[in-house]
Design an enzyme around this catalytic site. Sequence first.
Site, PDB file in Angstrom:
ATOM      1  N   ALA A  10      29.933  46.497  33.461  1.00  0.00           N
ATOM      2  CA  ALA A  10      29.775  46.385  32.012  1.00  0.00           C
ATOM      3  C   ALA A  10      28.313  46.465  31.565  1.00  0.00           C
ATOM      4  CB  ALA A  10      30.384  45.071  31.539  1.00  0.00           C
TER       5      ALA A  10
ATOM      6  N   HIS B 231      29.620  38.892  42.994  1.00  0.00           N
ATOM      7  CA  HIS B 231      31.053  39.144  42.749  1.00  0.00           C
ATOM      8  C   HIS B 231      31.609  40.181  43.731  1.00  0.00           C
ATOM      9  CE1 HIS B 231      29.464  42.258  40.102  1.00  0.00           C
ATOM     10  NE2 HIS B 231      29.229  41.430  39.114  1.00  0.00           N
TER      11      HIS B 231
ATOM     12  N   ASN C 269      33.727  43.588  43.630  1.00  0.00           N
ATOM     13  CA  ASN C 269      33.625  44.212  42.305  1.00  0.00           C
ATOM     14  C   ASN C 269      32.280  44.901  42.142  1.00  0.00           C
ATOM     15  OD1 ASN C 269      35.347  41.349  41.502  1.00  0.00           O
ATOM     16  ND2 ASN C 269      36.198  43.355  41.035  1.00  0.00           N
TER      17      ASN C 269
ATOM     18  N   ASP D 143      31.878  34.198  36.412  1.00  0.00           N
ATOM     19  CA  ASP D 143      31.371  35.420  35.770  1.00  0.00           C
ATOM     20  C   ASP D 143      31.967  35.519  34.359  1.00  0.00           C
ATOM     21  OD1 ASP D 143      29.945  37.772  35.456  1.00  0.00           O
ATOM     22  OD2 ASP D 143      31.404  39.020  36.506  1.00  0.00           O
TER      23      ASP D 143
ATOM     24  N   ALA E  37      34.779  43.408  32.378  1.00  0.00           N
ATOM     25  CA  ALA E  37      33.499  42.898  31.865  1.00  0.00           C
ATOM     26  C   ALA E  37      33.499  41.386  31.960  1.00  0.00           C
ATOM     27  CB  ALA E  37      33.302  43.338  30.422  1.00  0.00           C
TER      28      ALA E  37
HETATM   29 ZN   LIG Z   1      28.188  41.663  37.320  1.00  0.00          ZN
END
Ligand SMILES: [Zn+2]
Length: 395
Positions: A154, A230, A233, A288, A322
Amino acid sequence: MKPLKAILCGMIFTPTEEIKNGAILIDGARIAKVGTRDEVKLPAGTTVVDNQDRIVVPGFIDMHIHGAAGHDLMEASPEALAAVGTYLARHGTTSYLATTVTATLERTLHAARAIGEMIRASQTSHGAADKFAGAHPVGIHFEGPFINVKKRGAHPVSQIQKPSVETLSRMLDAAGGAARVLSLAPEMEGALAVLEYARGRGLRVGIGHSNATAEEAERAIAAGATIAIHFYNAMRPFLHRDPGIIGAVLTDDRVSAELICDGVHVESTAIRLLVKSKGLERIVLVSDSSSGAGMPDGNYRLGNFTVHVAGGVCRTVEGNLAGSTITLDAAVRNLAQFTGFSYQTCLRCATLNPARLLGLEKQKGVIASGADADLAILDRNYYVTQTYVRGRPVL
Ligand SMILES: [Zn+2]
Protein backbone atom coordinates in the site's frame (compact mmCIF):
# COMPACT_ATOMS: atom_id res chain seq x y z
CA MET A 1 3.69 6.69 49.94
CA LYS A 2 0.87 5.32 47.82
CA PRO A 3 -0.68 2.11 49.14
CA LEU A 4 0.28 -1.07 47.30
CA LYS A 5 -2.18 -2.84 45.06
CA ALA A 6 -2.63 -6.59 44.63
CA ILE A 7 -4.32 -8.40 41.77
CA LEU A 8 -5.56 -11.90 42.60
CA CYS A 9 -6.64 -14.31 39.89
CA GLY A 10 -7.25 -17.93 38.93
CA MET A 11 -4.17 -18.19 36.73
CA ILE A 12 -1.13 -16.18 35.65
CA PHE A 13 0.69 -16.88 32.39
CA THR A 14 4.06 -15.16 32.85
CA PRO A 15 4.01 -16.12 29.78
CA THR A 16 6.51 -19.01 30.01
CA GLU A 17 5.07 -20.34 33.29
CA GLU A 18 1.60 -20.98 34.64
CA ILE A 19 0.87 -19.94 38.22
CA LYS A 20 -2.46 -21.24 39.60
CA ASN A 21 -4.27 -19.07 42.16
CA GLY A 22 -1.90 -16.24 41.42
CA ALA A 23 -1.20 -12.95 43.12
CA ILE A 24 0.60 -9.91 41.69
CA LEU A 25 1.70 -7.19 44.11
CA ILE A 26 2.00 -3.80 42.41
CA ASP A 27 3.98 -0.84 43.74
CA GLY A 28 3.16 2.24 41.66
CA ALA A 29 4.01 1.48 38.02
CA ARG A 30 5.96 -1.71 38.74
CA ILE A 31 5.38 -5.29 39.77
CA ALA A 32 6.83 -5.84 43.26
CA LYS A 33 6.14 -9.55 43.57
CA VAL A 34 4.44 -12.39 41.75
CA GLY A 35 3.55 -15.92 42.89
CA THR A 36 0.70 -17.97 44.29
CA ARG A 37 -1.71 -16.36 46.74
CA ASP A 38 0.10 -18.22 49.54
CA GLU A 39 3.55 -17.06 48.48
CA VAL A 40 2.85 -13.36 48.04
CA LYS A 41 2.45 -11.69 51.43
CA LEU A 42 0.27 -8.60 51.24
CA PRO A 43 1.41 -5.75 53.49
CA ALA A 44 -1.28 -4.13 55.66
CA GLY A 45 -3.26 -1.52 53.73
CA THR A 46 -2.82 -3.19 50.32
CA THR A 47 -5.79 -2.60 47.99
CA VAL A 48 -6.88 -6.00 46.73
CA VAL A 49 -8.65 -6.62 43.42
CA ASP A 50 -9.88 -10.20 43.27
CA ASN A 51 -10.41 -11.36 39.69
CA GLN A 52 -11.43 -14.81 40.93
CA ASP A 53 -11.08 -17.32 38.09
CA ARG A 54 -9.72 -14.90 35.46
CA ILE A 55 -6.33 -15.21 33.74
CA VAL A 56 -3.67 -12.49 33.95
CA VAL A 57 -1.13 -12.19 31.14
CA PRO A 58 1.50 -9.57 30.25
CA GLY A 59 0.08 -6.68 28.24
CA PHE A 60 0.64 -7.24 24.52
CA ILE A 61 3.35 -5.37 22.59
CA ASP A 62 2.53 -4.36 19.01
CA MET A 63 5.73 -3.46 17.17
CA HIS A 64 4.00 -2.69 13.87
CA ILE A 65 0.87 -0.53 13.94
CA HIS A 66 -0.08 2.45 11.76
CA GLY A 67 -3.32 3.47 13.40
CA ALA A 68 -6.75 2.51 14.73
CA ALA A 69 -10.06 3.98 15.85
CA GLY A 70 -10.21 6.44 12.96
CA HIS A 71 -6.70 7.87 13.55
CA ASP A 72 -3.44 7.42 11.66
CA LEU A 73 -0.28 7.68 13.77
CA MET A 74 1.25 9.91 11.06
CA GLU A 75 -1.13 12.58 12.41
CA ALA A 76 1.34 12.53 15.34
CA SER A 77 -1.00 14.51 17.57
CA PRO A 78 -1.84 13.87 21.23
CA GLU A 79 -5.44 13.18 20.11
CA ALA A 80 -4.36 10.51 17.62
CA LEU A 81 -2.10 8.79 20.17
CA ALA A 82 -4.84 8.92 22.79
CA ALA A 83 -7.44 7.42 20.44
CA VAL A 84 -5.12 4.63 19.31
CA GLY A 85 -3.86 3.99 22.86
CA THR A 86 -7.38 3.71 24.26
CA TYR A 87 -8.48 1.34 21.51
CA LEU A 88 -5.39 -0.86 21.94
CA ALA A 89 -5.81 -1.03 25.71
CA ARG A 90 -9.37 -2.31 25.27
CA HIS A 91 -7.76 -5.23 23.46
CA GLY A 92 -5.00 -5.85 25.99
CA THR A 93 -2.15 -4.09 24.16
CA THR A 94 -0.15 -1.93 26.56
CA SER A 95 2.88 -0.89 24.43
CA TYR A 96 3.38 -0.25 20.75
CA LEU A 97 5.79 1.13 18.21
CA ALA A 98 4.18 4.00 16.30
CA THR A 99 4.81 2.91 12.72
CA THR A 100 5.26 5.34 9.84
CA VAL A 101 4.12 4.65 6.32
CA THR A 102 6.18 5.81 3.33
CA ALA A 103 5.45 9.54 2.88
CA THR A 104 7.27 12.73 1.92
CA LEU A 105 10.45 13.24 3.92
CA GLU A 106 8.96 16.39 5.39
CA ARG A 107 5.92 14.53 6.67
CA THR A 108 8.02 11.67 8.05
CA LEU A 109 10.33 14.10 9.85
CA HIS A 110 7.37 15.96 11.31
CA ALA A 111 5.79 12.74 12.61
CA ALA A 112 9.12 11.50 13.99
CA ARG A 113 9.72 14.77 15.80
CA ALA A 114 6.25 15.02 17.31
CA ILE A 115 5.97 11.36 18.36
CA GLY A 116 9.57 11.35 19.63
CA GLU A 117 8.80 14.31 21.88
CA MET A 118 5.70 12.64 23.30
CA ILE A 119 7.62 9.44 24.00
CA ARG A 120 10.48 11.27 25.71
CA ALA A 121 8.04 13.22 27.87
CA SER A 122 6.42 9.95 28.95
CA GLN A 123 9.78 8.44 29.92
CA THR A 124 11.13 11.36 31.90
CA SER A 125 8.17 12.03 34.14
CA HIS A 126 5.52 9.77 35.48
CA GLY A 127 3.03 12.62 35.38
CA ALA A 128 3.41 12.96 31.64
CA ALA A 129 3.11 9.20 31.17
CA ASP A 130 -0.25 9.35 32.84
CA LYS A 131 -1.44 11.73 30.12
CA PHE A 132 -1.40 8.83 27.67
CA ALA A 133 -4.79 7.25 27.63
CA GLY A 134 -4.29 3.51 27.39
CA ALA A 135 -1.35 1.86 25.65
CA HIS A 136 1.98 3.69 25.59
CA PRO A 137 4.09 4.29 22.50
CA VAL A 138 7.56 2.94 23.35
CA GLY A 139 9.27 3.86 20.11
CA ILE A 140 8.98 4.54 16.40
CA HIS A 141 9.12 1.93 13.65
CA PHE A 142 10.08 3.48 10.32
CA GLU A 143 8.45 1.36 7.61
CA GLY A 144 10.01 2.81 4.50
CA PRO A 145 10.85 4.87 2.58
CA PHE A 146 13.68 2.50 1.48
CA ILE A 147 11.49 -0.26 0.08
CA ASN A 148 11.19 -1.97 -3.29
CA VAL A 149 8.57 -0.45 -5.63
CA LYS A 150 7.81 -3.98 -6.90
CA LYS A 151 6.68 -5.07 -3.44
CA ARG A 152 5.33 -1.78 -2.15
CA GLY A 153 1.92 -3.10 -1.04
CA ALA A 154 0.00 0.00 0.00
CA HIS A 155 3.01 2.36 0.15
CA PRO A 156 2.80 5.16 -2.45
CA VAL A 157 5.25 4.78 -5.37
CA SER A 158 6.04 8.47 -5.55
CA GLN A 159 7.52 8.64 -2.05
CA ILE A 160 9.70 5.52 -2.15
CA GLN A 161 13.38 6.50 -1.97
CA LYS A 162 16.75 4.96 -2.66
CA PRO A 163 18.40 3.91 0.60
CA SER A 164 20.40 6.86 1.91
CA VAL A 165 22.40 7.16 5.13
CA GLU A 166 21.92 10.90 5.02
CA THR A 167 18.12 10.65 4.84
CA LEU A 168 18.07 8.06 7.61
CA SER A 169 20.27 10.17 9.85
CA ARG A 170 17.80 13.05 9.45
CA MET A 171 14.92 10.72 10.37
CA LEU A 172 16.75 9.40 13.45
CA ASP A 173 17.77 12.90 14.55
CA ALA A 174 14.15 14.03 14.23
CA ALA A 175 13.01 11.09 16.38
CA GLY A 176 15.57 12.14 19.01
CA GLY A 177 16.38 8.64 20.26
CA ALA A 178 12.82 7.28 19.99
CA ALA A 179 13.43 5.26 16.79
CA ARG A 180 13.65 1.53 17.45
CA VAL A 181 13.06 -0.26 14.14
CA LEU A 182 13.86 0.45 10.49
CA SER A 183 12.31 -1.72 7.79
CA LEU A 184 13.94 -1.78 4.37
CA ALA A 185 14.31 -3.86 1.22
CA PRO A 186 17.87 -5.20 1.47
CA GLU A 187 18.35 -5.70 -2.28
CA MET A 188 18.15 -1.98 -3.05
CA GLU A 189 21.35 -0.22 -3.98
CA GLY A 190 22.92 1.24 -0.82
CA ALA A 191 20.65 -0.76 1.54
CA LEU A 192 23.45 -2.57 3.35
CA ALA A 193 25.23 0.69 4.21
CA VAL A 194 21.95 2.03 5.58
CA LEU A 195 21.39 -1.21 7.50
CA GLU A 196 24.81 -0.97 9.13
CA TYR A 197 24.31 2.69 9.96
CA ALA A 198 20.94 1.91 11.58
CA ARG A 199 22.49 -0.90 13.63
CA GLY A 200 25.24 1.47 14.71
CA ARG A 201 22.63 3.88 16.03
CA GLY A 202 20.99 1.16 18.08
CA LEU A 203 18.05 0.26 15.83
CA ARG A 204 16.70 -3.18 15.07
CA VAL A 205 16.52 -3.71 11.32
CA GLY A 206 13.67 -5.44 9.55
CA ILE A 207 13.68 -6.71 5.97
CA GLY A 208 10.46 -6.42 4.03
CA HIS A 209 8.55 -4.94 1.10
CA SER A 210 11.30 -6.79 -0.68
CA ASN A 211 12.02 -8.72 -3.84
CA ALA A 212 15.31 -10.04 -2.41
CA THR A 213 16.76 -13.34 -3.54
CA ALA A 214 17.80 -15.79 -0.83
CA GLU A 215 21.42 -14.60 -1.18
CA GLU A 216 20.46 -10.94 -0.86
CA ALA A 217 18.36 -11.68 2.21
CA GLU A 218 21.16 -13.78 3.76
CA ARG A 219 23.58 -10.92 3.27
CA ALA A 220 21.25 -8.62 5.19
CA ILE A 221 20.81 -11.16 7.99
CA ALA A 222 24.58 -11.58 8.21
CA ALA A 223 24.86 -7.77 8.43
CA GLY A 224 22.51 -7.76 11.41
CA ALA A 225 18.89 -7.68 10.21
CA THR A 226 16.87 -9.53 12.86
CA ILE A 227 13.24 -9.20 11.76
CA ALA A 228 11.29 -10.14 8.65
CA ILE A 229 8.50 -7.58 8.26
CA HIS A 230 4.97 -8.98 8.00
CA PHE A 231 6.41 -12.27 6.85
CA TYR A 232 5.08 -13.65 3.55
CA ASN A 233 3.31 -10.35 2.73
CA ALA A 234 4.92 -8.01 0.19
CA MET A 235 7.79 -10.41 -0.43
CA ARG A 236 9.21 -12.23 -3.46
CA PRO A 237 7.29 -15.52 -3.57
CA PHE A 238 8.97 -18.80 -2.58
CA LEU A 239 9.85 -21.10 -5.47
CA HIS A 240 11.88 -24.26 -4.99
CA ARG A 241 14.60 -23.11 -7.39
CA ASP A 242 14.33 -19.48 -6.29
CA PRO A 243 13.52 -19.61 -2.55
CA GLY A 244 14.05 -15.86 -2.14
CA ILE A 245 13.72 -13.89 1.07
CA ILE A 246 11.03 -16.30 2.34
CA GLY A 247 13.35 -19.30 2.00
CA ALA A 248 16.18 -17.42 3.70
CA VAL A 249 14.04 -16.34 6.65
CA LEU A 250 12.44 -19.77 7.14
CA THR A 251 15.85 -21.43 7.42
CA ASP A 252 17.92 -18.88 9.37
CA ASP A 253 17.53 -18.81 13.17
CA ARG A 254 19.14 -15.38 13.47
CA VAL A 255 15.99 -13.71 12.21
CA SER A 256 12.48 -13.55 13.70
CA ALA A 257 9.31 -13.18 11.64
CA GLU A 258 6.48 -10.72 12.13
CA LEU A 259 3.11 -12.33 11.42
CA ILE A 260 -0.28 -10.73 10.72
CA CYS A 261 -2.43 -13.56 12.08
CA ASP A 262 -5.87 -12.45 10.91
CA GLY A 263 -6.52 -15.38 8.56
CA VAL A 264 -6.61 -12.96 5.59
CA HIS A 265 -2.98 -11.88 5.16
CA VAL A 266 -1.56 -15.39 5.52
CA GLU A 267 -3.38 -18.69 5.00
CA SER A 268 -3.31 -21.09 7.97
CA THR A 269 -1.21 -23.76 6.20
CA ALA A 270 1.47 -21.14 5.54
CA ILE A 271 1.28 -20.16 9.23
CA ARG A 272 1.87 -23.79 10.26
CA LEU A 273 4.87 -23.96 7.91
CA LEU A 274 6.27 -20.81 9.52
CA VAL A 275 5.76 -22.20 13.04
CA LYS A 276 7.39 -25.53 12.09
CA SER A 277 10.38 -23.77 10.55
CA LYS A 278 11.05 -21.07 13.09
CA GLY A 279 9.43 -22.28 16.30
CA LEU A 280 7.10 -20.08 18.32
CA GLU A 281 10.07 -18.35 19.95
CA ARG A 282 10.94 -16.61 16.68
CA ILE A 283 7.48 -15.39 15.72
CA VAL A 284 6.22 -11.92 16.62
CA LEU A 285 2.53 -11.20 16.17
CA VAL A 286 1.83 -7.71 14.83
CA SER A 287 -1.42 -6.02 13.89
CA ASP A 288 -0.12 -3.75 11.08
CA SER A 289 -3.50 -2.12 11.66
CA SER A 290 -4.56 1.11 10.03
CA SER A 291 -7.01 3.82 11.08
CA GLY A 292 -9.95 1.66 9.96
CA ALA A 293 -9.35 -0.84 12.82
CA GLY A 294 -12.19 -0.74 15.29
CA MET A 295 -14.36 1.28 12.89
CA PRO A 296 -17.35 0.44 10.69
CA ASP A 297 -16.77 -0.40 6.99
CA GLY A 298 -15.84 2.67 4.94
CA ASN A 299 -12.93 4.78 3.71
CA TYR A 300 -10.03 5.65 6.02
CA ARG A 301 -6.59 7.23 5.87
CA LEU A 302 -3.28 5.40 5.82
CA GLY A 303 -0.58 8.08 5.77
CA ASN A 304 -1.73 10.43 3.02
CA PHE A 305 -3.86 8.05 0.98
CA THR A 306 -7.24 6.40 1.29
CA VAL A 307 -7.92 2.77 2.11
CA HIS A 308 -11.24 1.01 1.97
CA VAL A 309 -12.40 -1.32 4.75
CA ALA A 310 -15.07 -3.92 3.95
CA GLY A 311 -15.85 -6.81 6.29
CA GLY A 312 -12.75 -6.02 8.33
CA VAL A 313 -10.44 -6.31 5.27
CA CYS A 314 -8.49 -3.21 4.35
CA ARG A 315 -7.43 -2.51 0.72
CA THR A 316 -6.08 0.30 -1.45
CA VAL A 317 -8.04 1.48 -4.50
CA GLU A 318 -5.89 -0.88 -6.62
CA GLY A 319 -6.99 -3.79 -4.41
CA ASN A 320 -3.69 -4.36 -2.54
CA LEU A 321 -4.04 -5.35 1.12
CA ALA A 322 -3.35 -2.21 3.15
CA GLY A 323 -2.75 -3.29 6.71
CA SER A 324 -5.29 -5.09 8.83
CA THR A 325 -8.02 -4.39 11.36
CA ILE A 326 -6.88 -7.05 13.82
CA THR A 327 -5.72 -6.58 17.41
CA LEU A 328 -3.20 -8.79 19.18
CA ASP A 329 -5.71 -10.40 21.56
CA ALA A 330 -7.44 -11.91 18.51
CA ALA A 331 -4.10 -12.69 16.82
CA VAL A 332 -3.02 -14.90 19.75
CA ARG A 333 -6.37 -16.70 19.76
CA ASN A 334 -6.09 -17.23 15.98
CA LEU A 335 -2.52 -18.54 16.23
CA ALA A 336 -3.62 -21.11 18.81
CA GLN A 337 -6.55 -22.10 16.62
CA PHE A 338 -4.51 -22.33 13.39
CA THR A 339 -1.62 -24.31 14.91
CA GLY A 340 -3.25 -26.43 17.62
CA PHE A 341 -0.79 -25.10 20.21
CA SER A 342 -2.22 -23.94 23.53
CA TYR A 343 -3.07 -20.29 24.11
CA GLN A 344 -0.35 -20.11 26.76
CA THR A 345 2.30 -21.43 24.35
CA CYS A 346 1.27 -18.91 21.67
CA LEU A 347 1.12 -15.99 24.11
CA ARG A 348 4.88 -15.38 24.00
CA CYS A 349 4.53 -14.30 20.33
CA ALA A 350 2.71 -11.12 21.45
CA THR A 351 4.59 -10.51 24.73
CA LEU A 352 8.03 -11.93 25.50
CA ASN A 353 9.17 -12.29 21.87
CA PRO A 354 8.62 -8.66 20.81
CA ALA A 355 10.06 -7.48 24.16
CA ARG A 356 13.24 -9.51 23.57
CA LEU A 357 13.55 -8.42 19.99
CA LEU A 358 13.37 -4.79 21.10
CA GLY A 359 15.62 -5.31 24.14
CA LEU A 360 12.77 -4.49 26.56
CA GLU A 361 12.37 -7.89 28.25
CA LYS A 362 13.34 -6.62 31.73
CA GLN A 363 10.46 -4.12 31.66
CA LYS A 364 7.86 -5.42 29.24
CA GLY A 365 6.27 -8.61 27.97
CA VAL A 366 6.73 -10.54 31.22
CA ILE A 367 5.06 -10.77 34.61
CA ALA A 368 8.05 -10.66 36.94
CA SER A 369 9.15 -8.59 39.89
CA GLY A 370 10.72 -5.34 38.73
CA ALA A 371 8.88 -5.33 35.39
CA ASP A 372 6.30 -2.67 34.51
CA ALA A 373 2.81 -3.53 35.74
CA ASP A 374 1.46 -3.84 32.17
CA LEU A 375 -1.21 -6.50 32.43
CA ALA A 376 -4.21 -7.85 30.54
CA ILE A 377 -6.95 -9.72 32.38
CA LEU A 378 -8.75 -12.35 30.33
CA ASP A 379 -11.89 -14.42 30.73
CA ARG A 380 -11.73 -18.17 30.19
CA ASN A 381 -12.19 -17.74 26.43
CA TYR A 382 -9.18 -15.39 26.37
CA TYR A 383 -11.14 -12.19 25.78
CA VAL A 384 -9.85 -9.07 27.54
CA THR A 385 -11.93 -7.80 30.47
CA GLN A 386 -9.47 -5.28 31.98
CA THR A 387 -6.05 -3.85 31.18
CA TYR A 388 -3.46 -2.21 33.43
CA VAL A 389 -0.84 0.11 31.98
CA ARG A 390 2.02 0.77 34.39
CA GLY A 391 -0.17 -0.16 37.32
CA ARG A 392 -3.20 1.89 36.32
CA PRO A 393 -6.48 0.26 35.32
CA VAL A 394 -7.53 1.71 31.97
CA LEU A 395 -10.87 0.07 31.23
ZN1 LIG B 1 4.02 -3.01 5.27
